[in-house]
Write a protein that holds these residues in place. Structure first.
Motif, PDB file in Angstrom:
ATOM      1  N   GLN A  84       8.133  19.448  27.643  1.00 38.67           N
ATOM      2  CA  GLN A  84       9.378  20.400  27.495  1.00 38.67           C
ATOM      3  C   GLN A  84       8.972  21.754  26.976  1.00 38.67           C
ATOM      4  O   GLN A  84       9.896  22.336  26.743  1.00 38.67           O
ATOM      5  CB  GLN A  84      10.117  19.547  26.557  1.00 38.67           C
ATOM      6  CG  GLN A  84      10.678  18.299  27.198  1.00 38.67           C
ATOM      7  CD  GLN A  84      11.329  18.172  28.424  1.00 38.67           C
ATOM      8  OE1 GLN A  84      12.363  19.015  28.539  1.00 38.67           O
ATOM      9  NE2 GLN A  84      11.130  17.409  29.490  1.00 38.67           N
TER      10      GLN A  84
ATOM     11  N   ASP B  45      15.145  10.370  31.918  1.00 35.43           N
ATOM     12  CA  ASP B  45      16.339  10.241  32.259  1.00 35.43           C
ATOM     13  C   ASP B  45      17.085  11.846  31.794  1.00 35.43           C
ATOM     14  O   ASP B  45      16.466  12.582  30.983  1.00 35.43           O
ATOM     15  CB  ASP B  45      17.037   9.356  31.170  1.00 35.43           C
ATOM     16  CG  ASP B  45      16.292   8.003  31.368  1.00 35.43           C
ATOM     17  OD1 ASP B  45      16.326   7.159  32.457  1.00 35.43           O
ATOM     18  OD2 ASP B  45      15.703   7.688  30.360  1.00 35.43           O
ATOM     19  N   GLY B  46      18.198  12.035  32.520  1.00 33.55           N
ATOM     20  CA  GLY B  46      18.923  13.226  32.196  1.00 33.55           C
ATOM     21  C   GLY B  46      19.195  13.595  30.813  1.00 33.55           C
ATOM     22  O   GLY B  46      19.426  12.752  29.964  1.00 33.55           O
ATOM     23  N   ALA B  47      19.246  14.909  30.653  1.00 33.12           N
ATOM     24  CA  ALA B  47      19.502  15.478  28.999  1.00 33.12           C
ATOM     25  C   ALA B  47      20.768  14.522  28.756  1.00 33.12           C
ATOM     26  O   ALA B  47      21.074  14.103  27.442  1.00 33.12           O
ATOM     27  CB  ALA B  47      20.016  16.979  29.081  1.00 33.12           C
ATOM     28  N   SER B  50      21.114  11.202  26.883  1.00 26.03           N
ATOM     29  CA  SER B  50      19.964  11.430  25.681  1.00 26.03           C
ATOM     30  C   SER B  50      20.812  10.364  24.292  1.00 26.03           C
ATOM     31  O   SER B  50      20.217   9.962  23.614  1.00 26.03           O
ATOM     32  CB  SER B  50      19.847  12.678  25.226  1.00 26.03           C
ATOM     33  OG  SER B  50      21.088  13.282  25.175  1.00 26.03           O
TER      34      SER B  50
ATOM     35  N   THR C  19      18.687  24.074  36.490  1.00 29.89           N
ATOM     36  CA  THR C  19      19.743  22.834  36.116  1.00 29.89           C
ATOM     37  C   THR C  19      20.110  22.236  37.504  1.00 29.89           C
ATOM     38  O   THR C  19      20.518  22.970  38.316  1.00 29.89           O
ATOM     39  CB  THR C  19      20.943  23.707  35.493  1.00 29.89           C
ATOM     40  OG1 THR C  19      20.535  24.507  34.628  1.00 29.89           O
ATOM     41  CG2 THR C  19      21.837  22.533  34.893  1.00 29.89           C
ATOM     42  N   ARG C  96      15.158  10.419  39.413  1.00 30.00           N
ATOM     43  CA  ARG C  96      15.034  10.618  38.307  1.00 30.00           C
ATOM     44  C   ARG C  96      13.284  10.815  38.054  1.00 30.00           C
ATOM     45  O   ARG C  96      12.903  11.661  37.325  1.00 30.00           O
ATOM     46  CB  ARG C  96      15.299   9.555  37.342  1.00 30.00           C
ATOM     47  CG  ARG C  96      16.905   9.559  36.956  1.00 30.00           C
ATOM     48  CD  ARG C  96      17.232   8.255  36.628  1.00 30.00           C
ATOM     49  NE  ARG C  96      18.763   8.660  36.173  1.00 30.00           N
ATOM     50  CZ  ARG C  96      19.791   8.603  37.129  1.00 30.00           C
ATOM     51  NH1 ARG C  96      19.642   8.812  38.254  1.00 30.00           N
ATOM     52  NH2 ARG C  96      20.950   8.945  36.668  1.00 30.00           N
ATOM     53  N   LYS C  99      12.709  14.202  39.238  1.00 32.39           N
ATOM     54  CA  LYS C  99      13.522  15.282  38.415  1.00 32.39           C
ATOM     55  C   LYS C  99      14.156  16.116  39.740  1.00 32.39           C
ATOM     56  O   LYS C  99      13.996  17.430  39.619  1.00 32.39           O
ATOM     57  CB  LYS C  99      12.587  16.084  37.699  1.00 32.39           C
ATOM     58  CG  LYS C  99      12.140  15.421  36.496  1.00 32.39           C
ATOM     59  CD  LYS C  99      12.391  16.134  35.453  1.00 32.39           C
ATOM     60  CE  LYS C  99      12.356  15.271  34.085  1.00 32.39           C
ATOM     61  NZ  LYS C  99      13.710  14.710  33.656  1.00 32.39           N
ATOM     62  N   THR C 481      24.604  13.178  36.467  1.00 34.19           N
ATOM     63  CA  THR C 481      23.947  13.278  35.250  1.00 34.19           C
ATOM     64  C   THR C 481      22.841  14.692  35.368  1.00 34.19           C
ATOM     65  O   THR C 481      22.423  14.961  36.229  1.00 34.19           O
ATOM     66  CB  THR C 481      22.782  12.296  34.833  1.00 34.19           C
ATOM     67  OG1 THR C 481      23.890  11.041  35.096  1.00 34.19           O
ATOM     68  CG2 THR C 481      22.084  12.250  33.733  1.00 34.19           C
ATOM     69  N   ASP C 483      20.497  17.615  34.241  1.00 40.22           N
ATOM     70  CA  ASP C 483      19.210  17.642  33.568  1.00 40.22           C
ATOM     71  C   ASP C 483      18.440  19.036  34.154  1.00 40.22           C
ATOM     72  O   ASP C 483      19.058  19.824  34.973  1.00 40.22           O
ATOM     73  CB  ASP C 483      18.306  16.380  34.396  1.00 40.22           C
ATOM     74  CG  ASP C 483      17.190  16.317  33.299  1.00 40.22           C
ATOM     75  OD1 ASP C 483      17.028  17.152  32.335  1.00 40.22           O
ATOM     76  OD2 ASP C 483      16.165  15.599  33.619  1.00 40.22           O
TER      77      ASP C 483
END
Lengths: 765, 60, 727
Positions: A84, B45-47, B50, C19, C96, C99, C481, C483
Motif C-alpha cells: 500500500q 478485500d475492498g476498502a 474494512s 479507483t 478481488r 484487484k 465494493t 477499492d
C-alpha cells in the motif's frame, strides 16, 4: 498484539493515512508522520550513484523500479502494508513484496521522490532497508526459472510418453500397426524437446568435463541418455520395437528434480562472502573540491579518501582530519576501537567509526598488510571439496567399467551383430548412474537446508562431507567460545528502545557502544550526535532523542538523579530513563558440554589472539592444547601445520582475525552474532548461540555421509540386476521403465526421508 | 477405434496449450515467489469492507 | 467513496492509483440462481427417488416419468446448481484476486441470463423427451450451440479480467478457473458433434464404441473440469479467507495444479471397463485414474492442513464446517473413484447404485458443501452484515451431513448386495437369482432410505435459504465494493528481457512443433477416421429398419437408457443371465450408443426374441401384469398416442451421411416399409389376442426391442472375435 516491530511501529502512521483496513479499531486520525526530512542520516548513502546502480532494476522517462532488501517484513500485514506504499509515500506508483527474498520492488516517479526519500520513509514505517554488499538487482532467479521450465517440460513429456507407452505394455504385444506407429511417433515428438532442452545441462557439463580432462558423474549420465535416445530412435524407425522413450523422459525428469533440490538449498542461504565483499567496492576520492567514486584497485598513493562510518579503510594511509576512530577488529580480533590523531597511520582493514574521516593513501591497495594476508596462497587456491574429487575418481571408474561391460557384452554376442549392438546399448542404458547422481545433491541439499534453518549456514552442500571427516577442531576464543555482550540490567528496556540505543551506539567508539552496536552495516536516521568524552553520547535517532552514558550524564538528561555512579552505562530515550547497560564477556552457555562432547570423538584446540590471562580457566576443557597471543598469521601457520600432518582441521573463529586459518582449514566455520556481518571467505557461518550445537552438526554431517553411501550401495544393487538382464539381452523397455524410476524414487525417498528430521541439536541451556 | 486419434489430438491441443501457459508463467516469474501470494490474498478485500476486519498476523 | 480512502491526504495519492469497484450485483444474481436451481435439482431428485419406491407416484404424466426426469435432475444438479455456484465463486474471488472489476458488465449480464436461459430450455425440452441420451450432454443441438456461446462469453469475461488485473502474480485459484474454461469448452464441442435431423432431433456423428469412448472421455472430464477444478480454485480461495490463514503450502498447490492438468484429461476410459472398448484403452484409463490419486490428495491435504491450528474456529464457524466436510468428501471420492476403476472392483460396482452413491457423495458434500460455504461467506459481506443465525447454519450443517450419510450408505449397501446377487451361482452351476426382479425387490428398502437422506439434505438447504434470506434482509446490499490500486505497468525496461526470450525458445519451439504435428494429424486422420470407422465389420449386422429406427428414437425419448443397459460384459454371470457378450461390431449403426451406465432394470442387449410381441405389449402398459413387483413405470401414453413417422426420410438421409449404408433413394420408400412392418406386428398381436393398432407408438418400440442383439445370435463367435480384435 503485533507480530513484528513493523506492525507495531506503523500503527500510528497508518491511521493518519486512512488505511484502517489494517486494523479493526478506529484510530484518531491526524497523527503526523515523522522523519519526513533529515539533514544527513545514514540514508544519504542512497544518493550514492554506485549503490543506486545496484538497486535500480530499470529506469526510463522519469520512472524507475528499485529493489530494496528489507529483513523486517514477515507477515500478511507486512505484505499488505508494504504494497500500500503508494498511499503513504508521494511519488511511489506501486510496490511489490517478495517475501521469499525479503525484497520490496518499488516503482516510483523520480521527479516526485528519490531512492533516499523512499528508504527513509520505509524505515519510518519500521521496515528499514539494509544495504547488503552482495545484493545486486541482477539476481532475478533466471537460473531457477530455466530449471522449472526444464522440469515442467520433462514432466509433461514423461506423462504423455507414459500415456502412449502403457497401452503397449498392457497389450503384451505391439498394438494395431496404425496405433503403434502413431504412438511411437508421438513419443518421439515429446522426447525430442526433452533431449534438446531439459537434458541440456547434463550434456553441457559432461562436455566441459571431457574438455577439462576430468571425469564427473555427468559424463556417464550424458552417455547413458544419448544411448537411450539413439537406441529408441533406431528401434522406432526400424520398427524393431517401441523404444525406451518413457524411461528416457522419466530419467531426465527425476535427474532434474535432484538438481532442483540442490538449487533450492543454495537459494535458502544466499551466502557467499569473499574478500571483495569485505573491502568497499569503491571509495570516494577527493579530486580538487569534488569527490569521485573510484574503484579501489584504481586508488593510488597520495589519493585523498573520504571514508564514512562503518566503511572499511581500503589501503594503508595517514589521517588528514584532526581526529578519528578506527576499529581494527579485523587485524587484531579484539573489537576495541582506537582513536587516531592527525598525521597518524591508519592500516587497511580498519573500520571507521563515528565520523567520516579523510585519509591520504601511503601504500597502494595491493601491498597493504590487509591484502598481503588475503593474498596468502590459502586464499587464492580454492581447496577442493572431498565430494568433488571422490565423484571424479568414481566417475572415471564407473564410466570405464560401463564401457568395458558394454564392449564385453557385445563381444560375447558377437557374430550376431544386431544382438551385440542391442546388448551393448542396453548395458550403457542401465549403467547410467542416475541414482548416484541424485543421492549426493538431494541428501546434501536437504541437510544444507536443515542446518540453515538451525542457524548454521553452509557455503556449499559439499561442505557437509568435509565436516563429516574432520578429526581436529580448532577454536578461537573471543567471540567464539565467549560472547561479549552488553546486557540490559533488569531487562527494563523495550526492544524498540534497545534498537534506538544500539543504533546511536554505532556512532561511538566506547567499548560499551561497540558491544551494543552489531557489526552489520548500520543505516538509520541519526543526526545531532554529540559525544561528551568520558561521559556519554546523545543524538536524534528516528526523531527520538536518545542518550547513552554514565549516571550523571543521564540524570542530567532525564532531570532525575540516579544512584551513585558505579561505572555502568545508562540509556535514556526522549528524556525518560530507558534502562541500564552492563558489559560482560562470558562463556557461551553450554560451551563446556559441547567441547567435552567433541573431545570424546576428536581432538580440540584453542587458538586465541589475546594474552593468556585466563589460560587456567580453559585448561579443564583443552588441557595443554592451548595457544595464546597468536597473530592471524600464527593461527594460519598452526592450521597448515596440522593439515600437513595429515589432519583434517575444522577451524571455528569469529571470522576476522583468523580469516587465514578459516580458509586454510579443511572446513572453516565463522561464528557471528548477527548474520549480516561481513566475514571473509570461509565455508560456513554459524550463529554465535549455535556454536554449542557443533557436536550435533558434526554428527548430522556423518549421518549425511552414511545416507549417501547407502544410496550408492542401493543404486549399485539396482545396476547389478539391470546389468545382468542387459548382458543376457533380456532388458526390455518395460523392465527399464520400471527399474529406473523405482531406483531413482527410492534414492530420493531415502535421502530426503533420512535427513529431514534427523538433526537433533542439544537444547542449548 | 480411430476416434482415439481425435481424442488424442483434442487432448493434445489442450495439453500443448497448458504447456505454453506453463512456459509463459515460469518465464514471467509467476512462480519465483511462493511465499507472498498466499499472504497477499488474505487482504484483498475492498476498502469499504474494512469495517469488520481485525488485526491479524497469521504467521504469528 | 469509502471514508478510508477519502481520509488519505492528497499529496500522498499516487497519480496512477485507480479507483474501481468490485461487481457484487452479478455475484448476488448467481447466488440467487444457485439457491433457486439447487432447490429445483433436489426436488426433481427427490421425485425420481420416490418413483423408485412408489412406481405409481405421478406416473400418469408422461413429462414426469422417471426416464425423462432423471436427465433433468442430473443436468439441474450439475449445470444449474453446481454451475451457478462455481460462477458465484469465480465472479467473487476473481475480481478481488485481480484487484479489478469484471472485464465487462455487459458480458457478465449476457453470461448470467444466457446461462439461466439454457437451464430453462433444458427444463422445457428434457421432460418432453427431446434428448440425445448422452449422459450430462442430453441437451439437443440448438441448446448445445447456445451453451458453447455462453461459455465462450464467460471465457472472454474471465480472461479479459485476468488481462486487466492490477496484481502481477496470478493466485493459484485463477489457474484453476482458466483450466476450467478452456477444457470444458473443448470437451463440450468434441462430444456434442451431432448431425441435426430436425429442430430438436439430431444424431451423434460417432457410432457405437466410438461414441461411447468420446462420451465417457467427456463424461469423466465433465466431472473433472466442471465439478473439480473450479471448486479446487474456490477451495484455495475461501479456505484461507475463512480461516484467515495462508494456504498450507502454496508451492504444493501449484505443483498439484499442473500435475492434475497433465493427468486428468486421459482418465476417461475407465468408465468403459469390460465393454467392447479395446483392453489397452480400458487399462490405460485405469492406470491414469490410479495416478490421479496423488494430485487429488495433494489438494485435499493442502486444504485440510491449512486449517491446522484453526480447528477451534472450525467448531464455531459454519463456513469452515462446510468447507471441511466438502474437502474431506473430495478426498474420499477421489480415492473411491480410482479404486472403482480397478477392473475387479469395477466388475462389482459398475451398473449398480453404488456408483450413484459415489457421485452423490461428491456432488452433495464436495460441490454442495463448498457452494453453501461460499454463500454463507459471501452474502453477509456484500450485505455489510453478519449471518442472521449461526444456529440455523449449524442445523443446516447437521441436516446436510446426516442427509449425505443416509443417502450414500444405503446405496453403497444396496449396490453391493444387488451386484452380489447378480453374480451368485447355485450349487447346480445355474444363477441363484435368475429372475432380475428378485434383486431389485431386495434393495427397495435401500431406495426408501435414500429418499430419507435426500429429504434431509433438502430440508437443510431450505433452512439455509431462509437463513440467507434473513441475513440479506438484515443488511444493506452493496452493489459495488470500492477499492483503489495502482495500475499494473507492463514489466518493461528489462535489459536482459531478450535473452530470457531466447532461453524460452526451445520450449516454445517444442510446443509449437507439437501443436503443428497435432493439427497435422487432426487434418489427416479424423475426417476419414470418423466415416471409415463407421463401416460395418460384422457381415450379419444390418442397419435398423425404419420402424426399428423410430422405435429406437422412442427408447431414447423415454430415457429407457436411464435404467436399462445394452452392454453385456464378458463375465459368466452376465452371459448366463443375458446371453452372448457384446461385440464392438454390433454397434456400428448406433447413433448414439445406448450402452447405459446403470441397471435398475435388466440389460436389454439380447432382448430381441426373448419374449413374444404380446408380452412386451402388455408389459409396457402394466409392467406388474407380466412381472409382479416390477418398479418399472407404466408407459400408457405409448398406446394412446400415434407414431409420428413424418421425419423418417430425414432420419434415413442423416444416418446415411454418417456412414449407415442405406441404399441410395431408400428414404423415399422408408415410410412405406415402416407402415408395412407396423401392420405386420399389429396383426401378429391381434392374432395372439391383443387389441393393437399399427400406428401406436408402442409398436415401433416393440419392433426395436425385438431386433436388439439378434443380428449375431446365430453366428459362430470366432469370426466375431477376430473382427473385434481389430477394433
Amino acid at each position: 498484539m503485533f507480530c513484528c516491530t513493523g506492525c507495531a511501529s506503523v500503527y500510528d502512521l497508518i491511521a493518519s493515512h486512512g488505511l484502517e483496513g489494517f486494523y479493526a479499531c478506529d484510530i484518531p486520525a491526524g497523527v503526523s508522520q515523522r522523519n519526513s526530512v533529515t539533514r544527513d542520516g545514514g540514508y544519504a548513502v542512497f544518493d550514492d550513484e554506485v549503490l543506486a546502480a545496484r538497486l535500480i532494476e530499470w529506469r526510463r522517462e522519469g520512472r524507475a523500479r528499485v529493489q530494496f532488501s528489507i529483513p523486517a517484513m514477515h507477515c500478511a500485514s507486512c505484505v499488505w502494508l508494504l504494497e500500500q506504499l503508494w498511499r503513504v509515500v508521494p511519488g511511489v506508483e506501486r510496490s511489490e513484496v517478495d517475501l521469499l527474498r525479503r525484497q520490496l520492488a518499488v516503482e516510483f516517479n523520480e521527479h516526485q521522490t528519490s531512492l533516499r526519500r523512499i528508504a527513509e520513509r520505509l524505515s519510518a514505517l519500521g521496515y528499514p532497508p539494509v544495504i547488503d554488499a552482495e545484493h545486486a538487482v541482477g539476481d532475478v532467479p533466471t537460473a531457477r526459472r530455466t530449471l522449472y521450465l526444464r522440469i515442467g517440460l520433462a514432466g509433461f513429456a514423461f506423462g504423455n510418453v507414459m500415456l502412449f507407452s502403457i497401452p503397449r505394455y498392457i497389450n503384451g504385444g505391439p498394438l494395431e500397426p496404425t496405433f503403434q506407429r502413431l504412438f511411437s511417433t508421438l513419443n518421439l515428438v515429446f522426447a525430442v524437446p526433452v533431449l534438446l532442452y531439459s537434458a541440456a545441462p547434463y550434456f553441457q557439463s559432461a562436455w566441459q568435463a571431457v574438455r577439462a580432462r576430468v571425469m564427473t558423474l555427468d559424463v556417464p549420465v550424458a552417455l547413458g541418455l544419448t544411448v537411450l535416445f539413439t537406441r529408441s530412435v533406431a528401434d522406432i524407425t526400424s520398427g524393431r520395437g517401441e523404444g525406451f522413450l518413457d524411461s528416457f523422459s522419466g530419467l531426465v525428469f527425476f535427474l532434474l528434480i535432484g538438481r532442483l533440490f540442490q538449487q533450492k538449498a543454495f537459494e535458502q542461504i544466499a551466502f557467499d562472502r569473499t574478500v571483495r565483499s569485505f573491502l568497499p567496492l569503491s571509495v570516494r576520492v577527493a579530486r580538487g573540491d569534488t569527490t569521485v567514486l573510484t574503484p579501489i584497485d584504481r586508488v593510488v598513493v597520495d589519493d585523498e579518501l573520504l571514508i564514512r562510518p562503518q566503511e572499511v579503510v581500503p589501503a594503508d594511509s595517514v589521517l588528514i582530519d584532526a581526529a578519528g576512530a578506527i576499529d581494527y577488529a579485523f587485524a587484531t580480533g579484539e573489537s576495541a576501537a582506537v582513536a587516531v590523531g592527525s598525521g597518524q597511520a591508519v592500516a587497511a582493514g580498519g573500520r571507521v567509526i563515528g565520523r567520516t574521516i579523510r585519509l591520504r593513501v601511503v601504500r597502494p591497495v595491493s601491498q597493504s598488510q590487509l591484502v598481503s594476508l588475503w593474498s596468502d596462497p590459502a586464499f587464492t587456491r580454492p581447496k577442493p571439496y572431498w565430494l568433488a574429487d571422490v565423484s571424479n575418481r568414481f566417475g572415471w571408474w564407473f564410466t570405464l567399467a560401463a564401457l568395458a561391460l558394454a564392449v564385453g557384452g557385445a563381444a560375447w554376442w558377437w557374430p550376431d551383430a544386431g544382438r551385440a549392438a542391442s546388448v551393448a546399448t542396453a548395458v550403457l542404458i542401465i549403467a547410467c548412474p542416475c541414482a548416484l547422481t541424485l543421492a549426493a545433491p538431494i541428501t546434501l541439499g536437504t541437510a544444507m537446508g536443515v542446518l540453515g534453518r538451525a542457524g548454521c549456514y553452509l557455503k556449499h552442500p559439499a561442505v557437509i562431507l568435509d565436516l563429516s571427516r574432520v578429526d581436529v577442531v580448532a577454536f578461537d576464543k573471543t567471540g567464539t567460545l565467549t560472547a561479549r555482550d552488553a546486557i540490559d540490567e533488569g531487562g527494563s528496556m523495550t526492544p524498540r528502545d534497545r534498537e534506538l540505543v544500539s543504533r546511536l551506539a554505532a556512532e561511538s567508539v566506547h567499548p560499551v557502544s561497540r558491544a551494543l552496536a552489531g557489526r552489520g552495516p548500520v543505516v538509520g536516521l541519526i543526526h545531532d550526535v554529540e559525544e561528551v568524552a568520558g561521559l556519554g553520547l546523545s543524538g536524534e535517532v528516528d526523531g527520538h532523542r536518545v542518550a547513552l552514558g554514565s549516571a550523571p550524564f543521564i540524570s542530567a538528561e532525564t532531570g532525575r538523579p540516579l544512584d551513585a555512579d558505579d561505572g555502568r552505562a545508562w540509556a535514556a530515550v526522549d528524556g525518560a530513563l530507558a534502562g541500564c547497560i552492563e558489559l560482560d564477556e562470558r562463556r557461551r552457555p553450554g560451551i563446556e558440554a559441547a567441547v567435552h562432547a567433541l573431545n570424546t570423538r576428536l581432538e580440540t584446540l584453542l587458538l586465541s589472539g589475546d594474552r593468556s590471562v585466563d589460560a587456567r580457566s580453559w585448561a579443564p576443557l583443552f588441557g595443554n592444547r592451548l595457544r595464546f597471543g597468536m597473530a592471524p598469521q600464527d593461527k594460519l601457520a598452526e592450521v597448515q601445520q596440522l593439515q600437513a600432518a595429515g589432519h583434517r582441521v575444522l577451524m571455528v573463529g569469529d571470522g576476522l582475525n583468523d580469516a587465514g586459518a578459516l580458509r586454510a582449514a579443511s572446513v572453516g566455520v565463522a561464528v557471528s552474532d548477527d548474520t549480516a556481518c561481513l566475514v571473509p571467505a570461509c565455508d560456513a557461518v554459524i550463529r554465535g548461540d549455535r556454536v554449542v550445537d557443533l557436536p550435533a552438526i558434526l554428527a548430522y554431517a556423518r549421518r549425511a555421509r552414511g545416507v549417501i553411501l547407502l544410496c550408492f550401495a542401493l543404486s549399485i544393487a539396482y545396476n547389478v540386476v539391470g546389468l545382468s538382464l542387459a548382458l543376457t539381452g533380456r532388458l526390455t523397455p518395460l523392465v527399464t521403465a520400471i527399474l529406473m524410476p523405482v531406483s531413482s524414487l527410492t534414492v530420493v525417498g531415502l535421502s530426503v526421508g533420512l535427513m529431514r528430521r534427523a538433526y537433533r541439536p542439544r537444547a542449548a541451556a | 477405434m480411430t476416434v482415439v486419434v481425435l481424442l488424442i489430438v483434442a487432448g493434445g491441443l489442450v495439453a500443448g496449450g497448458f504447456l505454453c501457459a506453463f512456459a509463459w508463467a515460469v518465464q514471467s516469474g509467476q512462480f519465483d515467489d511462493t511465499a507472498t501470494p498466499p499472504l497477499r490474498m488474505l487482504r484483498d478485500d475492498g476498502a469499504s469492507e474494512s469495517r469488520d476486519k481485525g488485526v491479524s498476523c497469521p504467521l504469528r | 467513496m469509502p471514508p478510508a480512502v477519502s481520509a488519505a491526504p492528497e499529496p500522498s495519492l499516487s497519480p496512477d492509483a485507480e479507483t474501481f469497484a468490485y461487481d457484487n450485483a452479478v455475484v448476488r444474481k448467481f447466488i440467487v440462481a444457485t439457491a433457486g436451481w439447487g432447490i429445483v435439482a433436489f426436488l426433481v431428485g427427490l421425485t425420481i427417488a420416490l418413483k423408485l419406491v412408489f412406481p405409481g407416484f405421478l406416473a400418469f404424466i408422461p413429462q414426469l416419468s422417471y426416464g425423462r426426469l432423471r436427465p433433468l435432475h442430473t443436468n439441474a444438479a450439475i449445470f444449474a446448481f453446481a454451475g451457478n455456484a462455481l460462477f458465484v465463486g469465480v465472479y467473487y474471488s476473481l475480481q478481488r484476486l485481480c484487484k479489478a472489476r469484471m472485464f465487462s458488465d455487459k458480458l457478465s449480464a449476457i453470461h448470467f441470463w444466457g446461462w439461466q436461459l439454457i437451464i430453462v430450455s433444458a427444463a422445457l425440452t428434457l421432460p418432453f423427451g427431446f434428448t440425445t441420451s448422452k449422459e450430462y450432454a442430453e441437451l439437443e443441438w440448438p441448446i448445445d450451440i447456445a451453451i458453447a456461446l455462453v461459455w465462450v462469453t464467460f471465457g472472454v469475461n474471465l480472461i479479459g479480467t485476468v488481462l486487466t488485473r492490477r496484481v502481477r502474480h496470478m493466485y493459484v485459484s485463477i489457474w484453476f478457473y482458466l483450466a476450467t474454461f478452456i477444457t470444458v469448452a473443448l470437451l463440450h464441442i468434441v462430444n456434442s458433434l451431432e448431425l441435426p435431423v430436425s429442430f430438436l432431433k439430431s444424431y451423434s456423428v460417432y457410432a457405437g464404441v466410438q461414441d461411447a469412448l468420446v462420451q465417457w472421455w467427456y463424461g469423466h472430464n465433465a466431472v473433472a473440469f466442471f465439478l473439480t477444478t473450479p471448486f479446487l480454485g474456490i477451495m484455495y480461495y475461501f479456505i484461507p479467507k475463512a480461516a484467515n490463514r495462508p494456504v498450507f503450502s502454496y508451492r504444493l498447490s501449484i505443483v498439484h495444479f499442473w500435475a492434475l492438468i497433465f493427468l486428468y484429461i486421459w482418465a476417461g476410459p475407465h468408465h468403459l471397463l469390460y465393454t467392447a472398448l479395446p483392453d489397452w484403452a480400458q487399462s490405460l484409463g485405469t492406470a491414469f485414474s490410479i495416478m490421479l490419486i496423488a494430485p487429488s490428495w495433494g489438494g485435499m491435504v493442502n486444504g485440510l492442513l491449512t486449517l491446522r491450528g484453526a480447528w477451534d474456529r472450525v467448531r464455531e464457524d459454519p463456513v469452515l464446517k462446510f468447507l471441511v466436510i466438502g474437502v474431506t468428501a473430495y478426498g474420499m471420492s477421489t480415492f473411491e473413484g480410482p479404486m472403482m476403476s480397478l477392473k475387479s472392483v469395477n466388475a462389482l460396482t459398475h451398473y449398480t447404485d453404488y456408483v450413484i452413491g459415489h457421485v452423490h457423495l461428491g456432488a452433495l458434500a464436495w460441490n454442495g458443501g463448498l457452494a453453501f460455504a461460499m454463500l454463507y461467506y459471501i452474502l453477509p459481506r456484500i450485505y455489510g452484515t453478519r449471518l442472521f443465525s449461526v444456529r440455523l447454519a449449524n442445523l443446516h450443517f447437521w441436516l446436510a451431513s446426516l442427509g449425505i450419510l443416509a443417502y450414500s450408505i444405503p446405496l453403497y449397501i444396496g449396490g453391493i448386495t444387488q451386484s452380489l446377487m447378480w453374480r451368485e451361482f447355485g450349487a447346480d452351476g445355474a444363477l441363484r437369482y435368475p429372475n432380475f426382479l428378485e434383486t431389485v425387490v431386495r434393495i427397495i428398502p435401500m431406495y426408501a432410505l435414500r429418499v430419507v437422506g435426500g429429504s434431509l439434505f433438502m430440508a437443510g438447504a431450505l433452512v439455509a435459504i431462509y437463513n440467507l434470506y434473513r441475513t440479506a434482509r438484515s443488511g444493506v446490499f452493496e452493489p459495488d465494493t470500492v477499492d483503489r490500486a495502482p495500475a499494473l505497468a507492463p514489466v518493461a525496461g528489462r535489459e536482459h528481457g531478450w535473452h530470457r526470450a531466447l532461453e524460452a525458445r526451445p520450449t516454445q519451439f517444442a510446443v509449437l512443433t507439437f501443436i503443428a504435428i497435432a493439427i497435422g494429424g487432426f487434418i489427416e486422420y479424423v475426417p476419414t477416421a470418423l466415416i471409415q470407422s463407421n463401416v460395418p465389420t460384422i457381415a450379419a449386422v444390418k442397419p435398423y429398419t425404419p420402424l426399428e429406427l423410430e422405435g429406437r428414437d422412442l427408447y431414447i425419448r423415454e430415457g429407457c437408457v436411464g435404467c436399462h443397459s445394452q452392454m453385456i460384459r464378458p463375465i459368466r454371470a452376465e452371459t448366463e443371465r443375458y446371453g452372448e457378450y457384446s461385440k464392438a461390431g454390433e454397434f456400428v449403426y448406433d447413433h448414439p450408443f445406448l450402452w447405459g451406465s446403470k441397471r435398475t432394470g435388466p440389460d436389454l442387449q439380447r432382448e430381441g426374441g426373448k419374449y413374444p410381441d404380446s408380452w412386451h405389449f402388455l408389459h409396457m402398459r402394466t409392467p406388474a401384469s407380466t412381472s409382479p413387483g416390477s418398479i418399472m413405470p407404466a408407459y400408457t401414453w405409448l398406446y394412446s398416442s400415434t407414431l409420428d413417422d413424418s421425419h423418417i426420410e430425414g432420419k434415413i438421409i442423416t444416418l446415411r451421411r454418417l456412414g449407415v449404408p442405406y441404399p441410395a433413394g431408400y428414404e423415399r420408400q422408408a415410410q412405406a416399409d415402416l407402415r408395412a412392418q407396423a401392420e405386420k406386428i399389429a396383426t401378429g398381436l391381434r392374432t395372439s389376442g391383443v387389441e393393437a393398432a399399427p400406428d401406436q407408438e408402442v409398436i415401433a418400440l416393440i419392433a426395436y426391442l425385438q431386433r436388439l442383439g439378434t443380428d449375431i445370435k446365430n453366428k459362430p463367435a470366432a469370426t466375431v472375435a477376430s473382427v473385434e480384435g481389430g477394433r
